[in-house]
Write an enzyme that holds these catalytic residues in place. Structure first.
Site, short mmCIF file in Angstrom:
data_model
loop_
_atom_site.label_atom_id
_atom_site.label_comp_id
_atom_site.label_asym_id
_atom_site.label_seq_id
_atom_site.Cartn_x
_atom_site.Cartn_y
_atom_site.Cartn_z
N GLN A 23 0.82 -1.22 0.00
CA GLN A 23 0.00 0.00 0.00
C GLN A 23 0.85 1.26 0.00
O GLN A 23 0.37 2.34 0.36
CB GLN A 23 -0.94 0.00 1.21
CG GLN A 23 -1.98 -1.10 1.13
CD GLN A 23 -2.97 -1.01 2.28
OE1 GLN A 23 -3.74 -0.07 2.37
NE2 GLN A 23 -2.95 -1.99 3.15
N ARG A 28 -10.47 -1.37 -0.66
CA ARG A 28 -11.36 -0.52 0.15
C ARG A 28 -12.75 -1.13 0.25
O ARG A 28 -13.52 -0.80 1.14
CB ARG A 28 -11.51 0.89 -0.46
CG ARG A 28 -10.28 1.76 -0.55
CD ARG A 28 -9.50 1.84 0.69
NE ARG A 28 -8.45 0.83 0.69
CZ ARG A 28 -7.80 0.43 1.78
NH1 ARG A 28 -8.08 0.95 2.94
NH2 ARG A 28 -6.87 -0.50 1.72
#
Length: 920
Positions: free
Chosen positions: A300, A655
Site C-alpha cells: 500500500q 477498500r
DNA sequence: TGCCCGCCCCTTTTT
DNA sequence: GGGGCGGGCA
C-alpha cells in the site's frame, strides 16, 4: 532477510512507574484480547523493544494499534504522555483518538500525543525552534508560520530573481519540487552545495539556500521543513533530544511504508541511541522501558512521489536488530471475490514482502465492470447503480466513488447534482485555497508573525489602500537595506524615499492598524480577532459591497466563505484545548479537506484513490480504469512507477467490503485522460483490469471484443438499466458462451455495426503521429513516454504484466464478421470519421439498430433529466444561470426555452443533452 | 492603477 | 477547453 519469523516476544520485564502515572487505566488482558486473532494478540502484547507489524489491507491494523496503546497504559503502566502515535493523515489521527477515548476514557486519551508527523513536529518546534541553527546558519523564532505551496512558490520565485537566474532555465515549479525532494531525503541546502558536481546542481543548491534564507527572513517554514527542522534539531541538540527521548518512550507509527528518510531519521533519533553498532546487552539496556511499533504494508505504499520510501520498511529489521516482526494476513474487510481480485493484481509487482490476504468471509458478488461510451456515460452508470443500491436499502454513505485524479470528479459531480444524489467530496476546490480565505488567514498570519512578508504583500493593498507595486518595491528595498520586516518598513514609511504622500499614509495607517491588532491578541478569542480584523481592515465591507453591487453570485459566495471561516474560528474557540491564535493557524495550515468529510449525512463519498487509503466502504466504484489515466501515463516511464500505480489499484480494490464496480470510458473528452492533447480521445481499458482473473468479473471482455457488443447490448439496454445484477450477469454470460461462433448471426439480427477495431488502429497511428493520444512519439515532449512506434505501451512493462497487447494490433481489422456490415457503412480503409456517424445516425432517427454508444446515454438520460416548468431557475454549465420561459412539447420530448443573464437572447435546450441543473 | 486580452500550461496523487 | 498570469494599453 527473513520475513517469516516472528521473533522473540519480550526483551525484558516490566518496570513499574509510580502509581497514578498511567492515569489509572485498568483493562484486563482478557478484554484487550477480545475478538483478536493470535497474531493480533501477539502484536498487542509485545513487551519492550522495537517491532514491525506487516499489516495487510483490512487486517485490523487500527484495532491493533489502539489496543496496543491501551495495553501500554493498563498493563505496562506507561504514562499517557509517554506515548506518541504518528499517523499519516489528520483524519486517521482523529479516528485513533476517538477509538482510544472509548477504550481508555477522554481524560487519558487527551494526554496522548497523536497526530501526523507534520502536526507533531509543528507543535514541538513551537517550544524549541529558537535553540536551532540551520546548517546554513539561519534561525527561526517560535512564532513561525507555515507556508503552503503558493507561498513557498513565491519565495522560490523571489529567490531565483534575487540570484538573477533565468526562470526559464530554473523553472520555479521544478525547483520547488527538487528542494522538497532534498528536504524529504533529509538534506540541507548546505549539503546539496557540497554534493553538487555539476553546474546546474550547484545553481539549484544556491536557489535552495536563498529560499531557506527567505523563509528564515519571513520566519516561516514550509511543510517539509517542519519535519526536517525538528529532526535536525534532535540531531543537533542533545538537550532537546534527551528531553523528548525521555518523554516519548513509546512510539507507534502507522502507515510506515509511506515514511520518508527525514521522518525515519526522526523516529530513530527519538527511539533510542543508535542501536546499530552496539552489543545485544547494550541494546537490551537501551530498550528497557521503551517501545517502538511501526505498522505498514509495502503493497500500500503510494507516496513515493513525496519521497516516501518503502525500502525503509524492508530495511527496518536491519536497522533495529532485535525487532520483532508480526504479519497480519487475515482480512476481515472484503469478501473473497474482492480479495482474490486484489491478490491477482498485486502479485504482478516484483518488489514486495511476500504476503497473502486470507479471507474470512463469503464469496460475494462478482465485480461489476462497465465501459461507458464517454465519461458522462460512465458517470451515469455509476449514478444509476447508486440509485439502485439505494432502492435496495443500502445507504449512500456506505458507497464511495474513487478516481485517480481530482479532475475526474467533475463529470461524476455533474451527474450527481443533476440526479439529486447527495455527495461529499474530498479535495476539489478547496476551502482553504480560496482567495478570500487565504486573504483572511493572511491577516491573521501577519498579526501573529509580523515578519511574514507574504502575508504582508497579500494584505497591504487588499482592500485598496493606494499602494501599488512600485511603492511596494521601494518599501521592500528599504526593508532589506535596514534589516527590517516589510511591516516595520511600512511603519517608517516617511523614511522610505520616493513614496507618494498617499502611499506613505496608507502604509503607516496599515502598520498602525496591524500593531493595534497585535496588542489585542492576548485579550480576544480567535474568532473575535478575526471578526474585528475583517471589519476594521475594510476587507469584509469591501466584499459585502461587491456582493451587493455586483451581479455575480461569486461575490456573495466570497462573503459567505469568510463567514464560514468565522464559524470555523468560533468552533475552534469552543472546542480546542488551547484556543490560541497560534494553535488556530497551525491547525489551519495543516488541515486538508479530507479531514472535513462529514460522516453524518447520507451521502456518497467522492475522493481520489490516495485519499481513500485507510478507509473502507461497503460499495466501491473505481472509475476511469483506462491506460494513461490509471495507470497514469507518467508512470509509463519506469517499472517502479508503474508498480506504484498497481499498488494504488490494490489500495482501491481493497477498500471495498461487499461490492466493487470497475468502470471506464471508451472515450474521454477532458484534457487529461489519455494524456492526449485535448478533446475526445479513444481510450484503452486499464491493464489492471486485465490482470484480474476473468472469472471474478462480470461485464468485462478483452478489449477487442468491446465493439462486437451491439446486438447484445441492444437487447440488454432495450430493457433499460433498472434490472438486477443477475440479469446482467446472465446477459454477459450469454455472450461468453456464444463467443467463437455466435456473432455472425447475432450481428445480422441486429443490423450489425461497422467493426471498429480498425478505427482504434487508426486512432493509434494518429496518436503516435504526434497530434493526439499519448506517447506522442517525441522523446523530448512533455507527454512523451518511452513508447516507440505504434505501440502505446512502454517497453518496460515486462515486470509481471501479462503481455497485454492493444486490441487493434491483435486483430488487424478485416477478419471480423462485422466488416460486411450494414449498407450505410462502407468497408475498407477506416478513418476516424467513422466514430462519428454512430452519433449522427442516432440523431436522424435512423431505424437501424443502434451501435453501443448512444443507447446507453439515451436510456439513462431520458429517464433522468429533471422536469422543469416555466419560471424555474436553472444552472447551465456553460451559460450560467437562467430562467425557463417556456416548455415546448411534453413527456420525454420536452424542450425548454431558457433565458440566460449572461447570454443575449433565449435558447431552446434539450434537457436530454444540455446540462441543466434546477436551482432550488 | 486597473482592466482586458492573449498566451500558456494544465491534470497525478497530499501534509 | 479553461483558468491563471503577465503584459500592454487606456
Amino acid at each position: 532477510m527473513n520475513f517469516g519469523s516472528t521473533g522473540e516476544m519480550a526483551m525484558s520485564s516490566v518496570s513499574a512507574p509510580l502509581r497514578g502515572d498511567y492515569g489509572g487505566v485498568q483493562i484486563s488482558l482478557k478484554d484487550l484480547a477480545d475478538k483478536l486473532n493470535s497474531k493480533q494478540q501477539e502484536a498487542v502484547f509485545l513487551q519492550w523493544g522495537p517491532s514491525l507489524v506487516i499489516a495487510g489491507a483490512g487486517s485490523g491494523k487500527t484495532t491493533v494499534l489502539t489496543r496496543r496503546v491501551a495495553y501500554l497504559l493498563s498493563q505496562l503502566q506507561q504514562a499517557p504522555h509517554s506515548i506518541l502515535a504518528v499517523t499519516f493523515t489528520n483524519k486517521a489521527a482523529a479516528e485513533m483518538r476517538a477509538r482510544l477515548e472509548k477504550l481508555v476514557g477522554t481524560i487519558v486519551a487527551k494526554q496522548l500525543s497523536i497526530g501526523t508527523f507534520h502536526s507533531i513536529c509543528a507543535r514541538l518546534l513551537r517550544y524549541d525552534i529558537e535553540s536551532y541553527i540551520s546548517p546554513e546558519g539561519f534561525r527561526w523564532k517560535s512564532n513561525f508560520v507555515i507556508y503552503d505551496e503558493t507561498e513557498s512558490m513565491s519565495l522560490i520565485k523571489e529567490a531565483i530573481k534575487k540570484l538573477n537566474f533565468d526562470d526559464k532555465v530554473f523553472i520555479p515549479k521544478e525547483m520547488r519540487h527538487a528542494i522538497s525532494a532534498f528536504k524529504n531525503d533529509g538534506k540541507s541546502s548546505a549539503q546539496c552545495a557540497r554534493d553538487a558536481r555539476e553546474y546546474r546542481d550547484l545553481r539549484v543548491s544556491e536557489i535552495f539556500t536563498a529560499y531557506q534564507q527567505l523563509l528564515a527572513k519571513n520566519n516561516a517554514l514550509d511543510f517539509d521543513d517542519l519535519i526536517l527542522t525538528f529532526t535536525n534539531l534532535l540531531a543537533q541538540n542533545a538537550e532537546v533530544r534527551n528531553k523528548y527521548r525521555n518523554r516519548y518512550k513509546n512510539l507507534l507509527v502507522d502507515e510506515f511504508q509511506d515514511t520518508n528518510q527525514s521522518q525515519y531519521r526522526m523516529i530513530r533519533l527519538l527511539s533510542a541511541d543508535e542501536p546499530f553498532q552496539s552489543s545485544a546487552e547494550e541494546r537490551q539496556r537501551l530498550w528497557e522501558g521503551r517501545s517502538l511499533m511501526v505498522v505498514g504494508d509495502v503493497d500500500q505504499s503510494i507516496y513515493s512521489w513525496r519521497k516516501a520510501d518503502f525500502r525503509i520498511i524492508l530495511g527496518f529489521q536491519k536497522d533495529f536488530k532485535d525487532s520483532t516482526m508480526i504479519k497480519l494476513e487475515d482480512n476481515y474487510r472484503s469478501n473473497e471475490t474482492i480479495l482474490d481480485a486484489a491478490n491477482s493484481i498485486i502479485k504482478n509487482n516484483s518488489e514486495r514482502i511476500d504476503k497473502v490476504l486470507r479471507c474470512n468471509r463469503g464469496k460475494g458478488d462478482k465485480i461489476q465492470c462497465h465501459a461507458g461510451s464517454d465519461e458522462i456515460d460512465e458517470a451515469f452508470f455509476v449514478v444509476n447503480e447508486l440509485k439502485r443500491l439505494k432502492a435496495r436499502g443500502i445507504a449512500l454513505k456506505k458507497c464511495a466513488i474513487l478516481y485517480r485524479t481530482n479532475s475526474m470528479s467533475r463529470a461524476i459531480e455533474e451527474i450527481l447534482v443533476r440526479s439529486h444524489v447527495p455527495y461529499t467530496m474530498a479535495g476539489g476546490t478547496r476551502f482553504y485555497e480560496r482567495a478570500e480565505i487565504k486573504d483572511a488567514i493572511s491577516y491573521l498570519k501577519l498579526v501573529y508573525n509580523g515578519a511574514d512578508g507574504q502575508a504582508f504583500l497579500r494584505c497591504i493593498n487588499n482592500p485598496r489602500r493606494g499602494i501599488g507595486d512600485t511603492s511596494l518595491e521601494k518599501v521592500s528595498a528599504f526593508a532589506s537595506q535596514n534589516g527590517m520586516t516589510m511591516l516595520e518598513a511600512a511603519n517608517r514609511a516617511d523614511s522610505v524615499g520616493g513614496l507618494s504622500a498617499k502611499a506613505a499614509k496608507g502604509l503607516r495607517d496599515f502598520a498602525l492598524l496591524v500593531e493595534r491588532w497585535q496588542n489585542m491578541t492576548a485579550a480576544l478569542s480567535v474568532s473575535d480577532q478575526l471578526e474585528m480584523i475583517m471589519k476594521q481592515s475594510g476587507y469584509l465591507p469591501k466584499l459585502e459591497e461587491e456582493a451587493n453591487s455586483s451581479k455575480e453570485e461569486i461575490a456573495q459566495d466570497r462573503v459567505d466563505n469568510v463567514k464560514e471561516l468565522l464559524a470555523v474560528a468560533k468552533e475552534f474557540d469552543s472546542s480546542a484545548d488551547e484556543p490560541t491564535l497560534e494553535a488556530f493557524l497551525t491547525r489551519i495550515s495543516l488541515v486538508s479537506d479530507l479531514d472535513a468529510i462529514k460522516s453524518g449525512a447520507d451521502a456518497v463519498t467522492l475522493m481520489t484513490l490516495h485519499s481513500a487509503k485507510g478507509l473502507e466502504f461497503e460499495n466501491v466504484f473505481l472509475m476511469g480504469l483506462e491506460e494513461g489515466l490509471f495507470p497514469h501515463f507518467r508512470s509509463f516511464e519506469a517499472v517502479p512507477l508503474l508498480e506504484e500505480e498497481r499498488r494504488l489499484m490494490y489500495v482501491g480494490v481493497t477498500r471495498a467490503e461487499e461490492r466493487l464496480y470497475l468502470t471506464w470510458a471508451r472515450r474521454r473528452s477532458s484534457f487529461a485522460g489519455a494524456g492526449g492533447t485535448g478533446t475526445g480521445n479513444y481510450t484503452l481499458v486499464s491493464r489492471f483490469l486485465t490482470e484480474i482473473n476473468p472469472e471474478l468479473l462480470s461485464g468485462f471482455e478483452e478489449p477487442e471484443a468491446f465493439y462486437r457488443e451491439p446486438g447484445v447490448n441492444n437487447n440488454g439496454r432495450g430493457r433499460g438499466y433498472e434490472e438486477g445484477f443477475g440479469d446482467k450477469r446472465s446477459r454477459f454470460g450469454d455472450r461468453e458462451n456464444s463467443s467463437g461462433g455466435g456473432y455472425g448471426s447475432r450481428s445480422n439480427g441486429s443490423g450489425g455495426y461497422q467493426e471498429p477495431s480498425g478505427y482504434r488502429d487508426n486512432d493509434y497511428s494518429r496518436g503516435s503521429g504526434g497530434s493526439s493520444g499519448y506517447g506522442s512519439g517525441s522523446s523530448g515532449g512533455k507527454y512523451g513516454s518511452t513508447t516507440s512506434g505504434g505501440s502505446r505501451y512502454p517497453q518496460s512493462n515486462g515486470a509481471g504484466s501479462k503481455g497485454y497487447t492493444p486490441a487493434g494490433q491483435q486483430r488487424s481489422g478485416s477478419t471480423s464478421p462485422f466488416v460486411a456490415g450494414p449498407s450505410n457503412s462502407k468497408p475498407g480503409p477506416i478513418s476516424s470519421q467513422q466514430a462519428k456517424p454512430r452519433v449522427l445516425s442516432r440523431k436522424t432517427g435512423d431505424t437501424t439498430p443502434q451501435p453501443i454508444d448512444p443507447p446507453v446515454r439515451d436510456a439513462i438520460v431520458n429517464t433522468n433529466f429533471e422536469k422543469l416548468k416555466s419560471g424555474d431557475r436553472v444552472l447551465h454549465s456553460k451559460f450560467g444561470t437562467g430562467t425557463v420561459t417556456q416548455v415546448i412539447g411534453d413527456g420525454d420530448k420536452e424542450l425548454y426555452q431558457v433565458e440566460f443573464a449572461t447570454v443575449s437572447g433565449q435558447r431552446v435546450l434539450d434537457p436530454r443533452f444540455a446540462k441543466l441543473v434546477k436551482l432550488d
